[in-house]
Design a protein around this motif. Structure first.
Motif, mmCIF file in Angstrom:
data_model
loop_
_atom_site.group_PDB
_atom_site.id
_atom_site.type_symbol
_atom_site.label_atom_id
_atom_site.label_comp_id
_atom_site.label_asym_id
_atom_site.label_seq_id
_atom_site.Cartn_x
_atom_site.Cartn_y
_atom_site.Cartn_z
ATOM 1 N N GLY A 105 0.812 -1.205 -0.075
ATOM 2 C CA GLY A 105 -0.163 -0.080 -0.058
ATOM 3 C C GLY A 105 1.059 1.165 -0.108
ATOM 4 N N LEU A 106 2.058 1.303 0.974
ATOM 5 C CA LEU A 106 2.600 2.619 0.741
ATOM 6 C C LEU A 106 3.556 2.709 -0.598
ATOM 7 N N LEU A 107 3.730 1.353 -1.017
ATOM 8 C CA LEU A 107 4.682 1.723 -2.309
ATOM 9 C C LEU A 107 3.710 2.110 -3.489
ATOM 10 N N VAL A 108 2.674 1.506 -3.474
ATOM 11 C CA VAL A 108 1.516 1.810 -4.610
ATOM 12 C C VAL A 108 1.060 3.267 -4.263
ATOM 13 N N GLY A 109 0.720 3.728 -3.002
ATOM 14 C CA GLY A 109 0.277 4.935 -2.792
ATOM 15 C C GLY A 109 1.190 6.123 -3.161
ATOM 16 N N ASP B 260 -7.079 1.784 2.839
ATOM 17 C CA ASP B 260 -7.369 0.496 2.669
ATOM 18 C C ASP B 260 -7.655 -0.282 4.062
ATOM 19 N N THR B 261 -7.350 0.493 5.198
ATOM 20 C CA THR B 261 -7.699 0.195 6.515
ATOM 21 C C THR B 261 -9.088 0.176 6.656
ATOM 22 N N LEU B 262 -9.699 1.265 6.291
ATOM 23 C CA LEU B 262 -11.302 1.145 6.267
ATOM 24 C C LEU B 262 -11.807 0.187 5.061
ATOM 25 N N ALA B 263 -11.223 0.018 4.035
ATOM 26 C CA ALA B 263 -11.827 -1.031 3.231
ATOM 27 C C ALA B 263 -11.801 -2.321 3.930
ATOM 28 N N ARG B 264 -10.713 -2.826 4.896
ATOM 29 C CA ARG B 264 -10.695 -3.926 5.510
ATOM 30 C C ARG B 264 -11.745 -4.055 6.619
ATOM 31 N N THR B 265 -12.134 -2.971 7.135
ATOM 32 C CA THR B 265 -12.642 -2.913 8.662
ATOM 33 C C THR B 265 -14.303 -2.657 8.592
ATOM 34 N N VAL B 266 -14.530 -1.658 7.544
ATOM 35 C CA VAL B 266 -16.001 -1.169 7.539
ATOM 36 C C VAL B 266 -16.947 -2.264 7.578
ATOM 37 N N VAL B 267 -16.658 -2.939 6.530
ATOM 38 C CA VAL B 267 -17.621 -4.261 6.113
ATOM 39 C C VAL B 267 -17.163 -5.539 6.744
ATOM 40 N N ALA B 268 -16.178 -5.577 7.644
ATOM 41 C CA ALA B 268 -15.659 -6.704 8.245
ATOM 42 C C ALA B 268 -16.868 -7.796 8.519
#
Lengths: 277, 338
Positions: B71-75, B304-312
């Motif tokens: 994520g940090l490399l792509v971002g 990405d953290t939101l993407a992983r956690t919001v609809v966990a």
């Protein structure tokens, strides 16, 4: 004797297919057999109608374009042999068209003039000092914190002149530096250029204002369709036959009663300003 | 004189940007669909070889860490390319995908997915190779259109980019129509951009692109500053404008194609992060380029953290989160500029 700051000798240039492997069709030449010298300590003016090749000549001198024939030298060295940063330390160039993107401040724009002198990519205290003196000299210090893209045309031109001075060149090429200026600032800028020349700078400017050239410039070159039509001091060029041939017979030249210099006036009522053929 | 970038301002600015990234890295490692105690995260990071059988260890070292790295490399790549394309096109509305690189990659990936291409070249998978080739093919086409005699034609480039994007999206629709419905889910996930399948080898395969393309871009800050006032003036200051533009175009396209090939086209990161950095630290590219890379790395990790956690326990493609957050933020920035 030191070589002249700029010597242009028999230069020809054409836009179009030059250097593209189709020389047989031959580019149309916008400059032909042009020779001129820009001397230190003087103001040199390039005059001539639109499309005469004045800006093209500047672009050739700074190496943005390459001549088809002829030689251009800067302090005796062939211009093509100078690397771009060494050339930028010698020649400051203010083109006609400048853009403004991303909201840089006036102070930043003037500091950018220091680019050819930077050592580690950042401006030093010395660079800041130079930039702030140049702001003072062009009467723009009060604008330093303003965004460059919010300035009026005349303010922009003075700021860009400050940036060109911050480059600390020995030669200044200015393409219509007074075009957007009000009457007061036109004279102020030319008086400034005059004093810079007196300090030893070689200055060449393109202008359409024949009277400013008559009043302030020492050496004039009149271009007509890519050729030098007349060269010399204001009296020679502005009172000579070439001026009427280039600008039309209706143009009148009288004497400035106070300075004795030529003063150019437009056509009388009823006389059409005869455009160049 | 008040204005201008001093060494002090540069260092402070970069520290500020690095802080954003550091916080984002911390948050991404700590949060996830499974709750792992911060002390355990710390223990796993300190001694990765200690308890390989432990579930929390597997989550932190085996899943979160590679994902954070990618994520940090792509971002970072997207932020750097966004700022570079904006400088190149002299337009703050440009982004890494403006010139059609991502569309080319999307077409390449769609073809590879539809054909079930299972090639493996070193660390690169088949889809990744196809995406890379697609992006680079578009770069070559746009080059032919927009670079004439090594001179850069901004208008031709923009029109070429928009046209290529339209053509490739039509081609993708053709592929979708003909393809096995099963594969549509995979394709859509890819097209929205996701870090979900992050493996350590993805980061390794992206690294050469960042080194070859990204490092030279970082060095171009002073030249980009000069180009903001036009090629002609920049030339007078000693910059070969044509050469800088051509190399920027190639380097930024290469990095963009690299990021898209490992994570899909993740939108808005390369557009809004340079904007935000510019509005806080000013337009000077010497700070803007590295600053955008750092902040964009952080921004993508937070999204990405939101993407992983919001609809966990399930998760969203991160491209959806960046669009949902990025879109309104961008509109707000435009609103404030009025």
């Amino acid at each position: 004797m030191e070589a002249p700051p700029i010597a242009v000798s028999r230069v020809a240039f054409g836009y179009g297919r030059a250097g593209h492997g189709r020389a047989s069709s031959g580019p149309e030449e916008v400059l032909q057999d042009v020779s001129l010298t820009v001397a230190a300590g003087r103001l040199t003016a390039l005059l001539g109608p639109n499309g005469a090749g004045k800006s093209t000549l500047f672009r050739l001198i700074v190496g943005r374009l390459q001549p088809l024939r002829g030689e251009i030298s800067i302090f005796g060295q062939p211009a093509a042999s100078l690397d771009s940063v060494s050339r930028a330390r010698l020649v400051g160039y203010l083109p006609q068209e400048v853009r403004a993107a991303f909201g840089f401040s006036v102070g930043e724009v003037v500091l950018m003039g220091r680019y050819p002198h930077l050592r580690f990519g950042l401006e030093s205290a010395h660079d800041r000092g130079v930039a702030s003196r140049c702001l003072e000299r062009t009467d723009t210090a009060h604008l330093a914190a303003r965004r460059f893209d919010t300035l009026s045309g005349g303010e922009r031109q003075r700021v860009l002149l400050a940036a060109a001075l911050a480059q600390e060149p020995r030669i200044l090429l200015l393409d219509e530096p007074t075009a957007a200026l009000d009457w007061h600032h036109q004279h102020e800028v030319l008086a400034l250029l005059d004093s810079l020349a007196a300090e030893g700078l070689a200055i060449c400017l393109v202008t359409h204002d024949l009277n400013l050239a008559a009043r302030y410039c020492h050496q004039l070159y009149l271009l007509e369709a890519g050729r030098i039509a007349a060269a010399g001091g204001p009296d020679e060029v502005l009172r000579g036959p070439a001026l009427r041939r280039v600008y039309g017979q209706a143009l009148r030249v009288i004497d400035d009663p106070d300075l004795g210099r030529p003063l150019i006036l437009g056509p009388l009522p009823g006389e059409a300003p005869c455009p160049p053929a | 004189m008040s204005a201008g970038l001093t060494a002090r301002r540069l260092v402070l600015g970069l520290l500020g940007c690095a802080l954003v990234l550091a916080v984002a890295v911390g948050v991404s490692l700590l949060l996830g669909s499974v709750r792992v105690d911060p002390a355990e995260v710390w223990a796993a990071l300190r001694d990765p070889s200690r308890r390989p059988g432990n579930l929390h260890y597997t989550i932190v070292i085996g899943q979160r860490l590679p994902r954070v790295l990618l994520g940090l490399l792509v971002g970072g790549g997207l932020g750097l390319c966004g700022a570079s394309f904006q400088a190149l096109l002299r337009n703050p509305l440009a982004d890494p995908y403006t010139l059609g690189v991502a569309s080319g990659s999307a077409l390449g990936a769609s073809l590879a997915l539809a054909a079930k291409w299972s090639l493996q070249v070193g660390p690169f998978g088949g889809v990744q190779v196809a995406a890379l080739l697609g992006g680079l093919a578009v770069t070559a086409v746009i080059w032919r259109i927009g670079v004439v005699r090594r001179e850069f034609r901004v208008e031709s480039l923009l029109l070429g980019g928009v046209t290529v994007a339209l053509v490739t999206s039509s081609a993708i629709i053709v592929i979708r129509t003909l393809a096995d419905p099963h594969f549509l889910v995979t394709l859509d996930r890819w097209l929205l951009g996701s870090l979900a399948a992050a493996l350590p080898r993805d980061s390794w395969s992206l690294l050469p692109f960042l080194l070859v393309g990204g490092l030279p871009l970082l060095a171009l800050g002073p030249a980009f500053n000069q180009l903001a006032l036009g090629e002609e003036l920049a030339h007078g200051r000693g910059i070969n404008a044509g050469r800088v533009q051509v190399w920027t175009f190639l380097a930024a396209s290469l990095v963009t194609a690299g990021t898209v090939s490992v994570a899909g086209p993740i939108g808005f990161v390369g557009l809004i992060v340079p904007h935000a950095v510019r509005s806080i630290w000013g337009p000077d590219h010497r700070l803007l380029l590295p600053g955008s890379a750092l902040v964009a790395g952080g921004f993508l990790l937070l999204c990405d953290t939101l993407a992983r956690t919001v609809v966990a326990p399930t998760e969203m493609p991160v491209g959806v989160v960046t669009a949902v957050i990025g879109g309104p933020v961008f509109l707000l920035l435009l609103w404030r500029r009025r």
